[in-house]
Design an enzyme around this catalytic site. Structure first.
Site, short mmCIF file in Angstrom:
data_model
loop_
_atom_site.label_atom_id
_atom_site.label_comp_id
_atom_site.label_asym_id
_atom_site.label_seq_id
_atom_site.Cartn_x
_atom_site.Cartn_y
_atom_site.Cartn_z
N TYR A 25 132.38 89.97 47.19
CA TYR A 25 132.87 91.35 47.14
C TYR A 25 133.81 91.57 45.96
O TYR A 25 134.72 90.77 45.72
CB TYR A 25 133.64 91.68 48.43
CG TYR A 25 132.76 91.74 49.66
CD1 TYR A 25 131.72 92.66 49.76
CD2 TYR A 25 133.01 90.89 50.72
CE1 TYR A 25 130.93 92.71 50.90
CE2 TYR A 25 132.23 90.93 51.87
CZ TYR A 25 131.19 91.85 51.96
OH TYR A 25 130.42 91.89 53.08
N LYS A 65 153.39 75.41 72.57
CA LYS A 65 153.20 76.88 72.61
C LYS A 65 152.10 77.28 71.63
O LYS A 65 151.71 76.49 70.75
CB LYS A 65 154.52 77.56 72.26
CG LYS A 65 155.00 77.31 70.83
CD LYS A 65 156.44 77.77 70.64
CE LYS A 65 156.91 77.51 69.22
NZ LYS A 65 158.37 77.69 69.08
C1 PLP Z 1 158.92 76.52 68.56
C2 PLP Z 1 160.20 75.96 69.04
C3 PLP Z 1 160.52 74.62 68.81
C4 PLP Z 1 159.68 73.70 67.95
O1 PLP Z 1 159.94 73.97 66.58
P1 PLP Z 1 159.32 73.05 65.42
O2 PLP Z 1 160.07 73.47 64.21
O3 PLP Z 1 157.88 73.40 65.32
O4 PLP Z 1 159.55 71.65 65.81
C5 PLP Z 1 161.68 74.12 69.37
N1 PLP Z 1 162.50 74.92 70.10
C6 PLP Z 1 162.23 76.23 70.32
C7 PLP Z 1 163.18 77.03 71.12
C8 PLP Z 1 161.09 76.79 69.79
O5 PLP Z 1 160.85 78.09 69.99
#
Ligand code: PLP
Length: 400
Positions: free
Chosen positions: A279, A49
């Site tokens: 800045y 994602k």
């Molecule tokens: C993002 C997510 C993961 C992965 O989490 P990590 O801590 O990055 O391994 C697993 N399950 C769900 C439902 C998520 O939203």
């Protein structure tokens, strides 16, 4: 994200100013190492994602699948479509909530698999699928809330929820899952309570005559801390990218960071004692300094709150960043590095020689988590693959 062939021919141009280097062989390494913790029955979902936590989702997904991950997880429908359009055929679970008939039709059209969180949502899905010209059963994944208080039906209402979906036409339960809130913690109280609630809910669902084909609960932290959390699949994000959910997990296995951030020196100059830098003149030279202007700034994702608090690596040497980080540029004190030239490469995150700077270091300075650091690099930075993920790599290392 570009393919390897494209990226190697464009690499020169992409490395003119500032860029993110992606080590696809490190993805293969990380998948292989993590899979060693798993039993044969446990599938590996690569969570890609948010553009693979900023790494570029297509290349990462391909590399993870080559290394024998079998599922992909995304947050949104467009993220899933992007993978499908690139030709990826592996099952893709949408971890976020989707509700509207338009979304549901896109899910069916692109062969994506949704998460169902509420009975109401399940009814909209069933009705929308029924109205499609050639309705075939849609695999759906039921999400239970066992203690995260985010998406999902309360675990105590899980049986009614599963029964409802089970009875609905055109929907077939592909898995039941939940998400852990504190899996990286040394204190296991909440994790164990979540697992207990999950087990209780599943036992009740099974005694109502429904056998879900898959159960899953673990994120990276759950995967690294406790084999009892692995079930039929683990959903691995952060560890896939070579970072640890908590420092105490570094002893569990050796992961390789996948991402490095680099930029070029665009100008070198000497400033006199008393001269202000950037800045607000938040840095004043206390002696004559050699400084380097570097072509990367907060519009590329270097957090402005790191101003005067970060280092960079130049020719294998750590040097302090000075003055406010600006939108497109920042300055380094390079007085200790001899023979620098304009055009030389600076490592903002990653390694050079013996020195390294990790997303964890930035997260600590900023009071945030490395997940947020990875996701902060903007599209202005080209993602450049520096290695291929060779399928033989996974075979060599005897992964199952
Ligand atoms: C993002 C997510 C993961 C992965 O989490 P990590 O801590 O990055 O391994 C697993 N399950 C769900 C439902 C998520 O939203």
């Amino acid at each position: 994200m570009l393919s390897w062939e494209q990226s190697s021919s464009l690499a020169q141009m992409q490395r003119e100013r500032a860029w993110v280097e992606i080590d696809l062989a490190a993805i293969a390494h990380n998948v292989t190492q993590i899979k060693r913790l798993l039993q044969n029955r446990t599938a590996f979902m690569a969570v890609v994602k948010a553009d693979a936590y900023g790494h570029g989702s297509i290349a990462i997904a391909q590399a993870a699948l080559q290394a024998r991950a079998t599922w992909l997880g995304v947050a949104t429908i467009p993220e899933g479509i992007e993978l499908r359009e690139s030709g990826i055929q592996a099952p893709i679970l949408i971890l976020g909530a989707t509700y509207t008939p338009e979304q549901i039709r896109a899910i069916a059209r692109w062969n994506l698999q949704p998460t169902l969180c509420t009975p109401k949502q399940a009814l909209v899905f069933a009705e929308t699928i029924a109205n499609l010209p050639n309705a075939s059963p849609l695999p759906v994944h039921l999400k239970l809330d066992t203690g995260m208080s985010r998406l999902g039906t309360d675990w105590q209402a899980a049986t009614e929820f599963a029964q409802l979906v089970h009875r609905l036409p055109h929907l077939s339960i592909a898995s039941i899952y939940s998400h852990l809130a504190t899996a990286e913690s040394l204190d296991r109280t909440v994790v164990n309570q979540q697992r207990q609630r999950f087990e209780t809910a599943i036992a009740q669902i099974k005694s109502a005559g429904i056998t879900p084909p898959k159960l899953h609960l673990a994120n990276s932290a759950g995967t690294l801390t406790d084999a009892n959390l692995h079930y039929d699949m683990v959903r691995v994000g952060l560890a896939l990218y070579g970072l640890y959910p908590a420092a105490h997990l570094k002893s569990v296995l050796a992961l390789k960071p996948v991402l490095q951030v680099k930029a070029r020196i665009t100008q070198l100059k000497t400033i006199q004692a008393g001269t202000g830098v950037s800045y607000g003149h938040r840095f004043i030279a206390d002696r004559e300094l050699a400084i380097a202007v570097v072509g990367i700034g907060y519009a590329d994702g270097i957090p402005r709150n790191l101003s005067n608090q970060m280092t960079a690596i130049v020719q294998g040497q750590l040097v302090p960043q000075i003055g406010a980080v600006t939108m497109d540029q920042l300055m380094l004190d390079v007085s200790q590095v001899p023979h620098l030239q304009e055009g030389d490469v600076v490592t903002l995150l990653g390694h050079d020689g013996k020195e390294s700077i990790s997303a964890e270091d930035w997260a600590e300075t900023l009071g945030t988590i490395s997940w947020e650091i990875l996701c902060s690099f903007k599209h202005r930075l080209p993602r450049v693959a520096i290695t291929r993920a060779l399928p033989d790599f996974a075979l060599d290392t005897k992964c199952q």
